[in-house]
Motif scaffolding. Structure first.
Motif, PDB file in Angstrom:
ATOM      1  N   SER A  53       0.826  -1.210   0.000  1.00  0.00           N
ATOM      2  CA  SER A  53       0.000   0.000   0.000  1.00  0.00           C
ATOM      3  C   SER A  53       0.858   1.257   0.000  1.00  0.00           C
ATOM      4  O   SER A  53       0.380   2.342  -0.303  1.00  0.00           O
ATOM      5  N   LEU A  54       2.145   1.120   0.349  1.00  0.00           N
ATOM      6  CA  LEU A  54       3.056   2.262   0.269  1.00  0.00           C
ATOM      7  C   LEU A  54       3.675   2.383  -1.123  1.00  0.00           C
ATOM      8  O   LEU A  54       4.528   3.238  -1.361  1.00  0.00           O
ATOM      9  N   GLY A  55       3.287   1.505  -2.032  1.00  0.00           N
ATOM     10  CA  GLY A  55       3.753   1.605  -3.410  1.00  0.00           C
ATOM     11  C   GLY A  55       4.944   0.721  -3.732  1.00  0.00           C
ATOM     12  O   GLY A  55       5.508   0.815  -4.812  1.00  0.00           O
ATOM     13  N   MET A  56       5.339  -0.135  -2.776  1.00  0.00           N
ATOM     14  CA  MET A  56       6.457  -1.036  -3.080  1.00  0.00           C
ATOM     15  C   MET A  56       5.970  -2.150  -3.993  1.00  0.00           C
ATOM     16  O   MET A  56       4.869  -2.660  -3.831  1.00  0.00           O
ATOM     17  N   SER A  57       6.827  -2.553  -4.951  1.00  0.00           N
ATOM     18  CA  SER A  57       6.514  -3.702  -5.786  1.00  0.00           C
ATOM     19  C   SER A  57       6.649  -4.973  -4.950  1.00  0.00           C
ATOM     20  O   SER A  57       7.231  -4.946  -3.867  1.00  0.00           O
TER      21      SER A  57
ATOM     22  N   CYS B 259     -10.656  -2.446  -1.773  1.00  0.00           N
ATOM     23  CA  CYS B 259     -10.755  -2.478  -3.233  1.00  0.00           C
ATOM     24  C   CYS B 259     -10.241  -1.168  -3.839  1.00  0.00           C
ATOM     25  O   CYS B 259      -9.850  -1.133  -5.003  1.00  0.00           O
ATOM     26  N   VAL B 260     -10.263  -0.082  -3.037  1.00  0.00           N
ATOM     27  CA  VAL B 260      -9.845   1.208  -3.591  1.00  0.00           C
ATOM     28  C   VAL B 260      -8.362   1.174  -3.973  1.00  0.00           C
ATOM     29  O   VAL B 260      -7.972   1.694  -5.008  1.00  0.00           O
ATOM     30  N   ASN B 261      -7.518   0.544  -3.122  1.00  0.00           N
ATOM     31  CA  ASN B 261      -6.101   0.456  -3.529  1.00  0.00           C
ATOM     32  C   ASN B 261      -5.737  -0.961  -3.976  1.00  0.00           C
ATOM     33  O   ASN B 261      -4.567  -1.315  -4.019  1.00  0.00           O
ATOM     34  N   MET B 262      -6.773  -1.741  -4.294  1.00  0.00           N
ATOM     35  CA  MET B 262      -6.563  -3.045  -4.930  1.00  0.00           C
ATOM     36  C   MET B 262      -5.833  -4.039  -4.024  1.00  0.00           C
ATOM     37  O   MET B 262      -5.166  -4.947  -4.523  1.00  0.00           O
ATOM     38  N   LEU B 263      -5.957  -3.878  -2.702  1.00  0.00           N
ATOM     39  CA  LEU B 263      -5.500  -4.971  -1.835  1.00  0.00           C
ATOM     40  C   LEU B 263      -6.443  -6.149  -2.017  1.00  0.00           C
ATOM     41  O   LEU B 263      -6.067  -7.300  -1.805  1.00  0.00           O
TER      42      LEU B 263
ATOM     43  N   ASP C  31       1.633   0.077  -8.518  1.00  0.00           N
ATOM     44  CA  ASP C  31       2.590   0.547  -7.509  1.00  0.00           C
ATOM     45  C   ASP C  31       2.634   2.073  -7.487  1.00  0.00           C
ATOM     46  O   ASP C  31       2.637   2.688  -6.419  1.00  0.00           O
ATOM     47  N   ALA C  32       2.638   2.678  -8.689  1.00  0.00           N
ATOM     48  CA  ALA C  32       2.661   4.141  -8.753  1.00  0.00           C
ATOM     49  C   ALA C  32       1.372   4.717  -8.186  1.00  0.00           C
ATOM     50  O   ALA C  32       1.391   5.716  -7.453  1.00  0.00           O
ATOM     51  N   ALA C  33       0.239   4.094  -8.502  1.00  0.00           N
ATOM     52  CA  ALA C  33      -1.038   4.593  -7.994  1.00  0.00           C
ATOM     53  C   ALA C  33      -1.109   4.449  -6.482  1.00  0.00           C
ATOM     54  O   ALA C  33      -1.517   5.370  -5.768  1.00  0.00           O
ATOM     55  N   ARG C  34      -0.669   3.289  -5.947  1.00  0.00           N
ATOM     56  CA  ARG C  34      -0.730   3.066  -4.496  1.00  0.00           C
ATOM     57  C   ARG C  34       0.156   4.035  -3.738  1.00  0.00           C
ATOM     58  O   ARG C  34      -0.131   4.389  -2.597  1.00  0.00           O
ATOM     59  N   ALA C  35       1.252   4.459  -4.379  1.00  0.00           N
ATOM     60  CA  ALA C  35       2.143   5.407  -3.706  1.00  0.00           C
ATOM     61  C   ALA C  35       1.411   6.714  -3.412  1.00  0.00           C
ATOM     62  O   ALA C  35       1.812   7.454  -2.514  1.00  0.00           O
TER      63      ALA C  35
ATOM     64  N   GLY D 296      -2.647   6.827   0.608  1.00  0.00           N
ATOM     65  CA  GLY D 296      -2.184   6.429   1.939  1.00  0.00           C
ATOM     66  C   GLY D 296      -3.179   5.477   2.565  1.00  0.00           C
ATOM     67  O   GLY D 296      -4.385   5.634   2.398  1.00  0.00           O
ATOM     68  N   MET D 297      -2.665   4.461   3.273  1.00  0.00           N
ATOM     69  CA  MET D 297      -3.600   3.550   3.946  1.00  0.00           C
ATOM     70  C   MET D 297      -3.157   3.321   5.382  1.00  0.00           C
ATOM     71  O   MET D 297      -1.973   3.102   5.647  1.00  0.00           O
TER      72      MET D 297
END
Lengths: 263, 249
Positions: free
Chosen positions: A165-169, B53-57, B80-84, B87-88
């Protein structure tokens, strides 16, 4: 006659002591100590093993162990990650590999790869070192894959979710968040596997060995043939203990420390 | 990433099934810039699943999720770019236990945003000051109280300069006396205009801070509107029942 709990415990304890002392006395009387000492503990034969038993034999055993462990760790990590992959063929391949190499005795794998491959393909192993280390790594990798997988699975799922969720692959999250935590969990069982591996290097002695590449077991066996006396194997056994006991003590210490931390 | 006009989060006809369990049954929800949307509802109503679902977890079974103009369900979307930018904050904090507080806040800045060590640390210290934990930067998560851990987790998410913050029952795992310190940080974020999607059981927070309250039950949005209406004067019987149960104790 009813005994109290304390009386029963005491009676049991005296029984155990009595049997132990009885067996010890029996052994002391029955065994021919002179003959035993002559066959297993001839001091001059022990002295004769030095320095070769250290500079050649123990050194080779350590080399087999270190390279076998490094190879096993690399393969184990790769197969553990494949076992955990979402790609089904990866999981299948890793499972099949792990089942095969854990299911076949190391001795058979050594013989198959060491003798079977040259017979089947005409290709020769470049040296004893490769012939021993490659099968050792393949088998160690299968065992370590399961240990590493268990360690990775023991890291709470929320850690991966937080990292993602912090954007890490996924590979980045594995490398910086999950595997460092998994390593702490698996260091004690992995050290146990190192001890097993160190002892298993003795099986390499069944392969054709060139002078100077003998491991401890082979060195001891050859010396036994030469001296017509079993003392050199006792010496080899003692050298194994010198190497394994510190490792098992290290594991015990790490486990005590881990227990203290979780309290 | 280009900033687009229109809603920050746009969810259309979202369905999620876990096997036979149909958890989300057609959710439509837009969140505009600066809005604080609180999602309330009984447990098992699908609130957390919706947020995840908003950040696709969680991968939606059907429907669309757009965040900052990016179609999150598109296989070609750079998740990954979108999730950055999203914030969660989790119920269980999920701080990295093998890293100090400072490193927890720096690691993603360094690895994802490629900020220098100095810049990351400076940003982390500024955020720690903001959540009132400057003196804890060298501590490890296990040495902190739950409330402190959650405030570090908020700082960690903020360090990525997100355009929207998701809070998944951020205070539910806390001892009652620690809830206030976390809610205070969340309220200050809302006051600064952060776009927030908050799943919560804190009716007081929803009443006072939310610009809109969404009541969910059985995988659908039953009703939504300003808190004064949804909480103060609910139209739907299911909402009334839920609120009377929550407010009894």
């Amino acid at each position: 006659m009813a005994l109290s709990r304390r009386q029963r415990a005491r009676a049991l304890r005296y029984c155990v002591y009595g049997v132990t002392i009885g067996v010890a006395v029996l052994v002391a009387i029955v065994v021919d100590w002179g003959r035993l000492g002559g066959a297993l503990f001839r001091w001059e034969l022990i002295v004769e093993q030095f320095p070769g038993i250290i500079t050649t034999a123990a050194r080779n055993t350590l080399i087999f162990t270190v390279f076998g462990f490094a190879g096993g760790l690399t393969l184990g990590l790769a197969f553990a990650l494949m076992r955990l992959s979402t790609v089904r063929p990866y999981r299948w391949f890793a499972s099949v590999y792990i089942e095969i190499f854990r299911g076949i005795p190391l001795l058979v794998t050594l013989l198959l790869l060491g003798f079977g491959i040259p017979i089947a393909t005409g290709w020769q192993w470049p040296n004893t070192f490769m012939k021993g280390v490659v099968p050792l790594s393949l088998v160690a990798g299968a065992y370590m894959a399961e240990t590493i997988r268990a360690g990775i699975e023991a890291v709470p799922r929320g850690q991966m979710e937080a990292a993602r969720s912090l954007g890490m692959s996924y590979p980045r999250a594995m490398a910086t968040i999950i595997i460092p935590q998994a390593l702490r969990i698996i260091v004690p069982p992995l050290t146990n596997e190192l001890v097993l591996l160190l002892k298993d290097t003795s099986l390499i002695s069944v392969l054709g060995v060139t002078a100077g590449s003998e491991d401890l077991a082979r060195f001891g066996k050859d010396a036994v043939n030469k001296a017509a006396n079993a003392t050199p194997l006792v010496a080899a056994g003692l050298v194994y203990l010198v190497m394994t006991i510190p490792l098992t003590q290290l594991v015990a210490w790490m486990e005590r420390r881990a227990k203290a931390q979780t309290r | 990433m280009t900033e687009t006009h229109g809603p920050v989060v746009s969810i259309g006809n979202l369905h999620k099934r876990f096997g036979d369990n149909h958890v989300l049954r057609g959710i439509d929800l837009d969140v505009s810039r600066g809005e604080v949307v609180c999602i309330i509802g009984p447990s098992g109503s699908g609130k957390s699943t919706l947020l995840r679902c908003v950040n696709m977890l969680e991968t939606p079974s059907e429907g669309s999720v757009r965040v900052l103009g990016h179609d999150m369900t598109d296989p070609d979307c750079d998740l990954d770019a979108a999730r950055a930018r999203i914030g969660m904050v989790f119920q269980q904090f999920n701080l990295f236990p093998h890293m100090s507080v400072l490193d927890n806040i720096c690691v993603s800045q360094r690895k994802v945003l490629r900020r220098s060590a100095e810049d990351s640390a400076a940003r982390a210290r500024a955020l720690l000051a903001r959540v009132g934990l400057s003196e804890k930067e060298a501590a490890y998560p296990a040495q902190l109280s739950g409330g402190q851990q959650q405030r570090v987790a908020i700082a960690r998410a903020l360090a990525m300069d997100p355009s929207v913050m998701l809070f998944d029952e951020a205070t539910s795992a806390l001892d009652p006396e620690l809830v206030g310190e976390v809610l205070a940080v969340m309220r200050s974020l809302a006051d600064e205009g952060m776009t927030m999607l908050v799943v919560t059981h804190e009716m007081g927070f929803a009443s006072n801070v939310a610009s809109r309250v969404v009541f969910m039950d059985g995988g659908v949005i039953v009703e939504q509107g300003p808190p004064s209406r949804v909480i103060g004067n609910p139209r739907e019987e299911r909402t009334r029942q839920f609120l009377s149960r929550v407010q009894q104790h």
